[in-house]
Scaffold this motif. Structure first.
Motif, PDB file in Angstrom:
ATOM      1  N   ALA A 295      21.868 -14.426  66.983  1.00 53.92           N
ATOM      2  CA  ALA A 295      22.332 -14.115  65.622  1.00 53.92           C
ATOM      3  C   ALA A 295      23.249 -15.088  64.889  1.00 53.92           C
ATOM      4  O   ALA A 295      24.104 -15.406  65.437  1.00 53.92           O
ATOM      5  CB  ALA A 295      22.864 -12.618  65.509  1.00 53.92           C
ATOM      6  N   VAL A 296      23.153 -14.944  63.532  1.00 54.65           N
ATOM      7  CA  VAL A 296      23.978 -16.205  62.752  1.00 54.65           C
ATOM      8  C   VAL A 296      24.906 -15.237  62.017  1.00 54.65           C
ATOM      9  O   VAL A 296      26.051 -15.700  61.828  1.00 54.65           O
ATOM     10  CB  VAL A 296      23.181 -16.924  62.052  1.00 54.65           C
ATOM     11  N   PHE A 297      24.359 -14.354  61.253  1.00 52.70           N
ATOM     12  CA  PHE A 297      25.503 -13.854  60.110  1.00 52.70           C
ATOM     13  C   PHE A 297      24.814 -12.330  59.880  1.00 52.70           C
ATOM     14  O   PHE A 297      23.778 -12.289  59.605  1.00 52.70           O
ATOM     15  CB  PHE A 297      25.584 -14.539  59.107  1.00 52.70           C
ATOM     16  N   CYS A 298      25.693 -11.569  59.258  1.00 46.05           N
ATOM     17  CA  CYS A 298      25.096 -10.363  58.589  1.00 46.05           C
ATOM     18  C   CYS A 298      26.160 -10.281  57.260  1.00 46.05           C
ATOM     19  O   CYS A 298      27.456 -10.291  57.377  1.00 46.05           O
ATOM     20  CB  CYS A 298      25.323  -9.143  59.398  1.00 46.05           C
ATOM     21  N   HIS A 299      25.570 -10.058  56.133  1.00 50.21           N
ATOM     22  CA  HIS A 299      26.231 -10.145  54.933  1.00 50.21           C
ATOM     23  C   HIS A 299      27.209  -8.971  54.906  1.00 50.21           C
ATOM     24  O   HIS A 299      26.925  -7.887  55.395  1.00 50.21           O
ATOM     25  CB  HIS A 299      25.432 -10.008  53.660  1.00 50.21           C
ATOM     26  N   LEU A 300      28.630  -8.818  54.284  1.00 44.94           N
ATOM     27  CA  LEU A 300      29.287  -7.919  54.034  1.00 44.94           C
ATOM     28  C   LEU A 300      28.423  -6.734  53.805  1.00 44.94           C
ATOM     29  O   LEU A 300      29.220  -5.743  54.020  1.00 44.94           O
ATOM     30  CB  LEU A 300      30.704  -8.200  53.347  1.00 44.94           C
ATOM     31  N   ASN A 301      27.776  -6.836  52.675  1.00 40.24           N
ATOM     32  CA  ASN A 301      27.077  -5.785  52.160  1.00 40.24           C
ATOM     33  C   ASN A 301      25.878  -5.335  52.699  1.00 40.24           C
ATOM     34  O   ASN A 301      25.211  -4.531  52.329  1.00 40.24           O
ATOM     35  CB  ASN A 301      26.867  -5.831  50.492  1.00 40.24           C
ATOM     36  N   ARG A 302      25.551  -5.929  53.879  1.00 37.25           N
ATOM     37  CA  ARG A 302      24.438  -5.541  54.598  1.00 37.25           C
ATOM     38  C   ARG A 302      22.989  -5.566  54.252  1.00 37.25           C
ATOM     39  O   ARG A 302      22.089  -4.966  54.952  1.00 37.25           O
ATOM     40  CB  ARG A 302      24.864  -4.196  55.452  1.00 37.25           C
ATOM     41  N   PHE A 303      22.843  -6.422  52.830  1.00 39.07           N
ATOM     42  CA  PHE A 303      21.331  -6.180  52.506  1.00 39.07           C
ATOM     43  C   PHE A 303      20.668  -7.528  53.076  1.00 39.07           C
ATOM     44  O   PHE A 303      19.511  -7.875  52.892  1.00 39.07           O
ATOM     45  CB  PHE A 303      21.515  -6.578  51.045  1.00 39.07           C
ATOM     46  N   ILE A 304      21.295  -8.689  53.870  1.00 41.02           N
ATOM     47  CA  ILE A 304      20.615  -9.613  54.371  1.00 41.02           C
ATOM     48  C   ILE A 304      21.169 -10.291  55.579  1.00 41.02           C
ATOM     49  O   ILE A 304      22.543 -10.182  55.758  1.00 41.02           O
ATOM     50  CB  ILE A 304      20.397 -10.769  53.348  1.00 41.02           C
ATOM     51  N   GLY A 305      20.553 -10.714  56.553  1.00 43.21           N
ATOM     52  CA  GLY A 305      21.273 -11.366  57.722  1.00 43.21           C
ATOM     53  C   GLY A 305      20.368 -12.261  58.327  1.00 43.21           C
ATOM     54  O   GLY A 305      19.375 -12.637  57.650  1.00 43.21           O
ATOM     55  N   GLY A 306      20.514 -13.020  59.531  1.00 46.12           N
ATOM     56  CA  GLY A 306      19.881 -13.904  59.957  1.00 46.12           C
ATOM     57  C   GLY A 306      20.309 -14.319  61.388  1.00 46.12           C
ATOM     58  O   GLY A 306      21.146 -14.003  62.144  1.00 46.12           O
ATOM     59  N   ALA A 307      19.177 -15.026  62.070  1.00 49.18           N
ATOM     60  CA  ALA A 307      19.467 -15.492  63.041  1.00 49.18           C
ATOM     61  C   ALA A 307      18.719 -16.948  63.280  1.00 49.18           C
ATOM     62  O   ALA A 307      18.054 -17.458  62.290  1.00 49.18           O
ATOM     63  CB  ALA A 307      18.324 -14.695  64.228  1.00 49.18           C
ATOM     64  N   ARG A 308      18.928 -17.856  64.410  1.00 43.37           N
ATOM     65  CA  ARG A 308      18.437 -19.075  64.699  1.00 43.37           C
ATOM     66  C   ARG A 308      16.871 -19.122  64.744  1.00 43.37           C
ATOM     67  O   ARG A 308      16.234 -19.842  64.262  1.00 43.37           O
ATOM     68  CB  ARG A 308      18.877 -19.558  65.901  1.00 43.37           C
ATOM     69  N   SER A 309      16.172 -18.136  65.167  1.00 45.89           N
ATOM     70  CA  SER A 309      14.815 -18.097  65.488  1.00 45.89           C
ATOM     71  C   SER A 309      14.118 -16.731  64.858  1.00 45.89           C
ATOM     72  O   SER A 309      14.647 -15.765  64.656  1.00 45.89           O
ATOM     73  CB  SER A 309      14.460 -18.107  67.120  1.00 45.89           C
ATOM     74  N   ARG A 310      12.659 -16.794  64.735  1.00 44.52           N
ATOM     75  CA  ARG A 310      12.032 -15.803  64.331  1.00 44.52           C
ATOM     76  C   ARG A 310      12.194 -14.571  65.346  1.00 44.52           C
ATOM     77  O   ARG A 310      12.125 -13.333  64.676  1.00 44.52           O
ATOM     78  CB  ARG A 310      10.319 -16.197  64.320  1.00 44.52           C
ATOM     79  N   ALA A 311      12.222 -15.007  66.757  1.00 41.96           N
ATOM     80  CA  ALA A 311      12.218 -13.678  67.594  1.00 41.96           C
ATOM     81  C   ALA A 311      13.747 -13.113  67.365  1.00 41.96           C
ATOM     82  O   ALA A 311      13.697 -11.643  67.362  1.00 41.96           O
ATOM     83  CB  ALA A 311      12.111 -14.284  69.000  1.00 41.96           C
ATOM     84  N   GLY A 312      14.588 -13.670  67.021  1.00 38.18           N
ATOM     85  CA  GLY A 312      16.083 -13.250  66.843  1.00 38.18           C
ATOM     86  C   GLY A 312      16.214 -12.461  65.485  1.00 38.18           C
ATOM     87  O   GLY A 312      16.762 -11.427  65.640  1.00 38.18           O
ATOM     88  N   ALA A 313      15.493 -12.808  64.496  1.00 40.57           N
ATOM     89  CA  ALA A 313      15.471 -12.333  63.358  1.00 40.57           C
ATOM     90  C   ALA A 313      14.390 -10.771  63.336  1.00 40.57           C
ATOM     91  O   ALA A 313      15.099  -9.783  63.016  1.00 40.57           O
ATOM     92  CB  ALA A 313      14.872 -12.879  62.012  1.00 40.57           C
ATOM     93  N   LEU A 314      13.530 -10.996  64.111  1.00 37.50           N
ATOM     94  CA  LEU A 314      12.688  -9.683  64.498  1.00 37.50           C
ATOM     95  C   LEU A 314      13.304  -8.654  65.061  1.00 37.50           C
ATOM     96  O   LEU A 314      13.450  -7.248  65.308  1.00 37.50           O
ATOM     97  CB  LEU A 314      11.448  -9.986  65.251  1.00 37.50           C
ATOM     98  N   ALA A 315      14.254  -8.930  66.308  1.00 34.60           N
ATOM     99  CA  ALA A 315      15.182  -8.508  67.096  1.00 34.60           C
ATOM    100  C   ALA A 315      16.110  -7.508  66.181  1.00 34.60           C
ATOM    101  O   ALA A 315      16.447  -6.321  66.657  1.00 34.60           O
ATOM    102  CB  ALA A 315      15.815  -9.119  68.135  1.00 34.60           C
ATOM    103  N   MET A 316      16.868  -8.361  65.363  1.00 33.52           N
ATOM    104  CA  MET A 316      17.643  -7.635  64.195  1.00 33.52           C
ATOM    105  C   MET A 316      17.157  -6.694  63.463  1.00 33.52           C
ATOM    106  O   MET A 316      17.668  -5.540  63.157  1.00 33.52           O
ATOM    107  CB  MET A 316      18.501  -8.833  63.223  1.00 33.52           C
ATOM    108  N   ALA A 317      16.083  -6.952  62.890  1.00 36.91           N
ATOM    109  CA  ALA A 317      15.379  -5.921  62.084  1.00 36.91           C
ATOM    110  C   ALA A 317      14.942  -4.470  63.119  1.00 36.91           C
ATOM    111  O   ALA A 317      15.079  -3.463  62.543  1.00 36.91           O
ATOM    112  CB  ALA A 317      13.964  -6.392  61.675  1.00 36.91           C
ATOM    113  N   ARG A 318      14.208  -4.654  64.159  1.00 39.72           N
ATOM    114  CA  ARG A 318      14.048  -3.712  65.044  1.00 39.72           C
ATOM    115  C   ARG A 318      15.284  -3.027  65.488  1.00 39.72           C
ATOM    116  O   ARG A 318      15.299  -1.658  65.551  1.00 39.72           O
ATOM    117  CB  ARG A 318      13.288  -4.177  66.349  1.00 39.72           C
TER     118      ARG A 318
END
Length: 325
Positions: A295-318
């Motif tokens: 995981a890389v970041f989550c915006h303070l207002n929580r409308f967007i975040g990010g990870a280094r990989s597709r698997a990581g981003a999917l994990a954050m969404a789930r």
């Protein structure tokens, strides 16, 4: 050898409608004719009479004669009764050709018509209203909202063009030349806006089928998995997809984003924001709290975040779905 066209609008200070009109013509006319054409900014009746295309001056509306003024008694109005400016008259006559040339083959006539209509309703009509002294945004009866509306109007295209006029105390010896130079600059700016607006709208339409196809292939209908970033919220709204998050690579390719779905088009809210515990966190701290290793970041207002990989981003969404109240 192609004969050039004599284009005429009025001289002196200018408004958005005649600058926009010139931008429309520069995109609608055949390149060879445009290259040999001349622009005169004048109120001289002899020059106006000899011109091939005249707009915002001359007191005549006659599309067959290519006269597009709107100041005279009996000037044309839109079907709903609101007045045209010269921009609206030229958009009706030449706008489809302008759209077609901007698209350069990247869309059929159905796309041309959709984009012409969208720009007419959302841009040109507002230029028409502003030029005729009518506020595009009505009074809300609320001091705060009315002030915000006035500020928004101050940043709108007509106000941008108005700001490009010479000040009243400019050197009178060079004023005419300076006004012509400012007009050309205004037309370039308005034209760049028109190009960008058409291009973005074309891309949005092109994204529709791609988003629907990607959604059909996504493992969870609540998590839209995209192979590249694109306008996805509009298609998801239009198709009434049950999307809460979209996962897609950022433009630089260094991370994968987790974007939240707004409840309605244009809203800054989210159907389901990212977890409150992640708000404003980055890197190691976000990894510790979320449990997502890259995981890389989550915006303070929580409308967007990010990870280094597709698997990581999917994990954050789930995880965001699992942790929802």
């Amino acid at each position: 050898m192609t004969n050039g066209l004599r284009l005429v609008t009025h001289g002196g200070s200018f408004h958005c409608d005649e600058a926009f009109g010139y931008a429309i013509l520069r995109r609608a006319l055949p390149p060879e004719a445009l290259a040999a054409s001349t622009l005169a900014r004048t109120r001289d009746p002899r020059v106006i009479e000899a011109a091939d295309i005249v707009w915002d001056v001359g007191g005549v509306f006659d599309p067959e004669r290519r006269r597009f003024d709107h100041h005279q008694k009996g000037a044309p109005v839109r079907p709903g009764g609101s007045p045209y400016s010269s921009a609206g008259l030229l958009w009706a006559a030449y706008g489809r050709d302008a759209v077609r040339n901007i698209l350069a083959g990247r869309g059929g006539e159905d796309v041309v018509e959709r984009l012409w209509t969208e720009v007419d309703e959302q841009v040109v009509r507002l230029v028409d209203l502003a030029d005729n002294g009518l506020r595009p945004v009505p009074d809300f009866g609320d001091e705060g909202l009315d002030r915000a509306a006035r500020i928004a109007e101050g940043m709108a295209l007509p106000s941008v063009v108005e700001a490009l006029n010479l000040p009243w105390d400019a050197d009178p010896a060079n004023r005419s030349q300076g006004e012509d130079e400012r007009f050309a600059r205004a037309a370039e700016i308005v034209g760049a806006f028109l190009d960008g607006r058409i291009e973005r709208s074309r891309a949005r339409l092109a994204a529709y089928d791609t988003v629907l196809d990607a959604h059909a292939r996504s493992a969870d209908p609540r998590v839209l998995e995209l192979a590249r970033g694109m306008p996805w919220q509009g298609p998801a709204h239009d198709a009434d997809l049950p999307v809460l998050f979209a996962v897609y690579p950022d433009k630089g390719g260094d991370a994968w984003m987790v974007g939240c779905m707004p409840p309605e088009p244009g809203s800054f809210a989210q159907k389901l924001p990212l977890p409150q515990a992640w708000a404003g966190l980055r890197d190691a701290e976000l990894v510790r709290v979320s449990g997502v290793p890259d995981a890389v970041f989550c915006h303070l207002n929580r409308f967007i975040g990010g990870a280094r990989s597709r698997a990581g981003a999917l994990a954050m969404a789930r995880l965001a779905i699992e942790l929802a109240p």
